[in-house]
Design a protein around this motif. Structure first.
Motif, PDB file in Angstrom:
ATOM      1  N   TYR A  79      31.313  31.605  43.488  1.00 11.07           N
ATOM      2  CA  TYR A  79      30.242  30.889  42.786  1.00 11.07           C
ATOM      3  C   TYR A  79      29.858  31.598  41.484  1.00 11.07           C
ATOM      4  N   VAL A  80      29.785  32.916  41.523  1.00 14.32           N
ATOM      5  CA  VAL A  80      29.451  33.658  40.307  1.00 14.32           C
ATOM      6  C   VAL A  80      30.500  33.416  39.233  1.00 14.32           C
ATOM      7  N   GLU A  81      31.763  33.389  39.631  1.00 15.24           N
ATOM      8  CA  GLU A  81      32.827  33.141  38.654  1.00 15.24           C
ATOM      9  C   GLU A  81      32.697  31.758  38.030  1.00 15.24           C
ATOM     10  N   LEU A  82      32.280  30.773  38.827  1.00 18.32           N
ATOM     11  CA  LEU A  82      32.076  29.425  38.287  1.00 18.32           C
ATOM     12  C   LEU A  82      30.987  29.430  37.217  1.00 18.32           C
ATOM     13  N   PHE A  83      29.921  30.195  37.459  1.00 16.49           N
ATOM     14  CA  PHE A  83      28.856  30.289  36.451  1.00 16.49           C
ATOM     15  C   PHE A  83      29.349  31.023  35.204  1.00 16.49           C
ATOM     16  N   VAL A  84      30.071  32.136  35.405  1.00 18.53           N
ATOM     17  CA  VAL A  84      30.540  32.946  34.267  1.00 18.53           C
ATOM     18  C   VAL A  84      31.474  32.151  33.370  1.00 18.53           C
ATOM     19  N   THR A  85      32.337  31.347  33.986  1.00 18.21           N
ATOM     20  CA  THR A  85      33.316  30.581  33.200  1.00 18.21           C
ATOM     21  C   THR A  85      32.739  29.276  32.645  1.00 18.21           C
ATOM     22  N   GLY A  86      31.450  28.983  32.962  1.00 19.90           N
ATOM     23  CA  GLY A  86      30.822  27.794  32.411  1.00 19.90           C
ATOM     24  C   GLY A  86      31.178  26.507  33.122  1.00 19.90           C
ATOM     25  N   GLU A 100      27.574  38.021  34.376  1.00 18.65           N
ATOM     26  CA  GLU A 100      28.727  38.901  34.177  1.00 18.65           C
ATOM     27  C   GLU A 100      28.552  40.206  34.938  1.00 18.65           C
ATOM     28  N   ASP A 101      27.313  40.732  34.951  1.00 19.22           N
ATOM     29  CA  ASP A 101      27.040  41.938  35.731  1.00 19.22           C
ATOM     30  C   ASP A 101      27.223  41.674  37.223  1.00 19.22           C
ATOM     31  N   MET A 102      26.759  40.523  37.678  1.00 22.61           N
ATOM     32  CA  MET A 102      26.935  40.165  39.081  1.00 22.61           C
ATOM     33  C   MET A 102      28.413  40.013  39.429  1.00 22.61           C
ATOM     34  N   HIS A 103      29.183  39.464  38.497  1.00 22.10           N
ATOM     35  CA  HIS A 103      30.615  39.279  38.727  1.00 22.10           C
ATOM     36  C   HIS A 103      31.316  40.618  38.897  1.00 22.10           C
ATOM     37  N   VAL A 104      30.983  41.571  38.038  1.00 23.39           N
ATOM     38  CA  VAL A 104      31.579  42.911  38.127  1.00 23.39           C
ATOM     39  C   VAL A 104      31.208  43.574  39.447  1.00 23.39           C
ATOM     40  N   SER A 105      29.923  43.462  39.814  1.00 20.72           N
ATOM     41  CA  SER A 105      29.453  44.112  41.045  1.00 20.72           C
ATOM     42  C   SER A 105      30.059  43.475  42.292  1.00 20.72           C
ATOM     43  N   SER A 106      30.156  42.151  42.315  1.00 18.51           N
ATOM     44  CA  SER A 106      30.721  41.493  43.489  1.00 18.51           C
ATOM     45  C   SER A 106      32.210  41.805  43.633  1.00 18.51           C
ATOM     46  N   ASN A 107      32.907  41.897  42.509  1.00 17.40           N
ATOM     47  CA  ASN A 107      34.328  42.269  42.568  1.00 17.40           C
ATOM     48  C   ASN A 107      34.496  43.696  43.070  1.00 17.40           C
ATOM     49  N   ARG A 108      33.595  44.568  42.644  1.00 18.27           N
ATOM     50  CA  ARG A 108      33.650  45.951  43.114  1.00 18.27           C
ATOM     51  C   ARG A 108      33.430  46.015  44.625  1.00 18.27           C
ATOM     52  N   LEU A 109      32.445  45.261  45.131  1.00 17.86           N
ATOM     53  CA  LEU A 109      32.199  45.233  46.568  1.00 17.86           C
ATOM     54  C   LEU A 109      33.404  44.702  47.328  1.00 17.86           C
ATOM     55  N   GLN A 110      34.053  43.683  46.780  1.00 18.25           N
ATOM     56  CA  GLN A 110      35.244  43.143  47.436  1.00 18.25           C
ATOM     57  C   GLN A 110      36.351  44.183  47.510  1.00 18.25           C
ATOM     58  N   ARG A 111      36.528  44.961  46.431  1.00 18.70           N
ATOM     59  CA  ARG A 111      37.565  45.998  46.447  1.00 18.70           C
ATOM     60  C   ARG A 111      37.251  47.058  47.497  1.00 18.70           C
ATOM     61  N   LEU A 112      35.966  47.445  47.604  1.00 16.26           N
ATOM     62  CA  LEU A 112      35.582  48.441  48.599  1.00 16.26           C
ATOM     63  C   LEU A 112      35.844  47.935  50.010  1.00 16.26           C
ATOM     64  N   VAL A 113      35.478  46.682  50.266  1.00 10.89           N
ATOM     65  CA  VAL A 113      35.705  46.101  51.591  1.00 10.89           C
ATOM     66  C   VAL A 113      37.192  46.018  51.893  1.00 10.89           C
ATOM     67  N   ASN A 114      37.980  45.568  50.932  1.00  9.47           N
ATOM     68  CA  ASN A 114      39.420  45.455  51.147  1.00  9.47           C
ATOM     69  C   ASN A 114      40.061  46.818  51.359  1.00  9.47           C
ATOM     70  N   ASP A 115      39.587  47.825  50.618  1.00 12.41           N
ATOM     71  CA  ASP A 115      40.109  49.178  50.808  1.00 12.41           C
ATOM     72  C   ASP A 115      39.834  49.665  52.231  1.00 12.41           C
ATOM     73  N   PHE A 116      38.622  49.436  52.684  1.00 14.43           N
ATOM     74  CA  PHE A 116      38.276  49.926  54.015  1.00 14.43           C
ATOM     75  C   PHE A 116      39.049  49.174  55.094  1.00 14.43           C
ATOM     76  N   LEU A 117      39.237  47.875  54.937  1.00  9.17           N
ATOM     77  CA  LEU A 117      40.005  47.113  55.918  1.00  9.17           C
ATOM     78  C   LEU A 117      41.460  47.575  55.938  1.00  9.17           C
ATOM     79  N   THR A 118      42.027  47.836  54.757  1.00 13.34           N
ATOM     80  CA  THR A 118      43.398  48.337  54.699  1.00 13.34           C
ATOM     81  C   THR A 118      43.501  49.691  55.372  1.00 13.34           C
TER      82      THR A 118
END
Length: 309
Positions: A79-86, A100-118
């Motif tokens: 949803y954040v990406e939909l807002f960022v891209t207009g 844009e700040d929310m997009h960066v932060s949410s992507n960072r959280l996703q990377r952390l979660v994916n790292d831990f799951l891996t």
């Protein structure tokens, strides 16, 4: 193929090209068979087994929590990406900046979660590699370079990858190798300052698996007969970042470890290199680093051309 920015004409940092450094000691948990070989006192063995059990229960609980977070995080990011891209309408300047700040932060959280799951899946030892068919390492790295190049350009870091025509196809897990290289490139991008340079390179190499307790007489014979043909592929990522002190060259591949040198490393959990190490070892390979403070880093890993049974 060449990929890069010519903002800097810096040359590659000098590296010692001697014998390949020994791989970092394994940080994985000992299994019962390992304990039997070590033959520790009974009370020490029982205490270790109990601690190992507690660790595994905690890891499983955290993995479950991380898995439950993955779906809602993906929805939020979408949803954040939909807002960022207009695509959901125009935003004013302040709203755009917040999104844009929310997009960066949410992507960072996703990377952390994916790292831990891996990491959690690798901790179980169940690494199912898809390495049944020969793959093209040049194509693997070229595809990955195309993905990473814009990120290096955004930071003003020159990035170079040159395909190697001497690489032959061999069995390896295409996606897992891209994950290893991505982790190395992410570190290089994080710690290389603007105006710096990062190189990605792969080449055939003879990997002589030496045993210090039992000299390999076959090595001398192969040298006499000029039979030193490559039996592995070496992939390297070099950078002009701050470098790593020698005393940390083994520890950095440990779980949740971050170099305590004041560098900005608050964007991860210290699992990137631990994951890379496990994935390389699952291929029967090894990974190491060559570095000195203020001289950049060169991370390399070796993959055997023939599958390890």
């Amino acid at each position: 193929m060449y990929l890069g920015m010519s903002k800097s004409s810096a040359t590659a940092p000098a590296r010692a090209e001697g014998e390949i450094p020994s791989s970092a000691p394994s940080s994985e948990l000992l299994h019962d068979s390992d304990l039997s070989l070590l033959d520790p006192p009974a009370d020490l063995k029982a205490a270790y087994i109990e601690l190992r059990s507690q660790y595994q229960r905690c890891a499983a609980a955290l993995a479950t929590a991380a898995h439950d977070l993955r779906t809602p995080l993906a929805v939020i990011s979408g949803y954040v990406e939909l807002f960022v891209t207009g695509k959901l309408g125009n935003l004013n300047e302040k709203q755009q900046r917040v999104m844009e700040d929310m997009h960066v932060s949410s992507n960072r959280l996703q990377r952390l979660v994916n790292d831990f799951l891996t990491f959690s899946s690798l901790e179980t030892g169940a690494v199912n590699l898809r390495n049944h068919e020969p793959q093209d390492m040049n194509a693997c790295l070229q595809e990955l370079s195309g993905f990473w190049l814009p990120r290096f350009q955004d930071k003003g870091v020159a990035f170079y990858f040159l395909s190697n025509p001497n690489l032959e196809a061999f069995p390896f897990d295409y996606d897992r190798v891209q994950r290893v290289v991505s982790n190395l490139l992410e570190n290089a991008l994080k710690f290389t300052p603007t105006g710096g340079t990062v190189w990605l390179h792969a080449e055939p190499q003879l990997w002589e698996r030496r045993n210090s307790h039992k000299p390999d007489d076959g090595v001398q014979e192969r040298r006499k007969r000029n039979l030193l043909v490559p039996n592995a592929v070496r992939v390297s990522v070099s950078d002009t970042g701050p470098g790593i002190a020698p005393e940390y060259h083994q520890e950095i591949f440990g779980d949740f470890f971050q170099v305590p040198d004041g560098r900005n490393s608050d964007e991860g959990m210290g699992l990137g290199l631990a994951i890379a190490k496990r994935l390389v070892q699952a291929h029967g390979g090894k990974i190491w680093v060559e570095s000195e403070p203020n001289c950049g880093c060169k991370f390399s890993f070796l993959l055997p051309l023939k599958k390890v049974q």
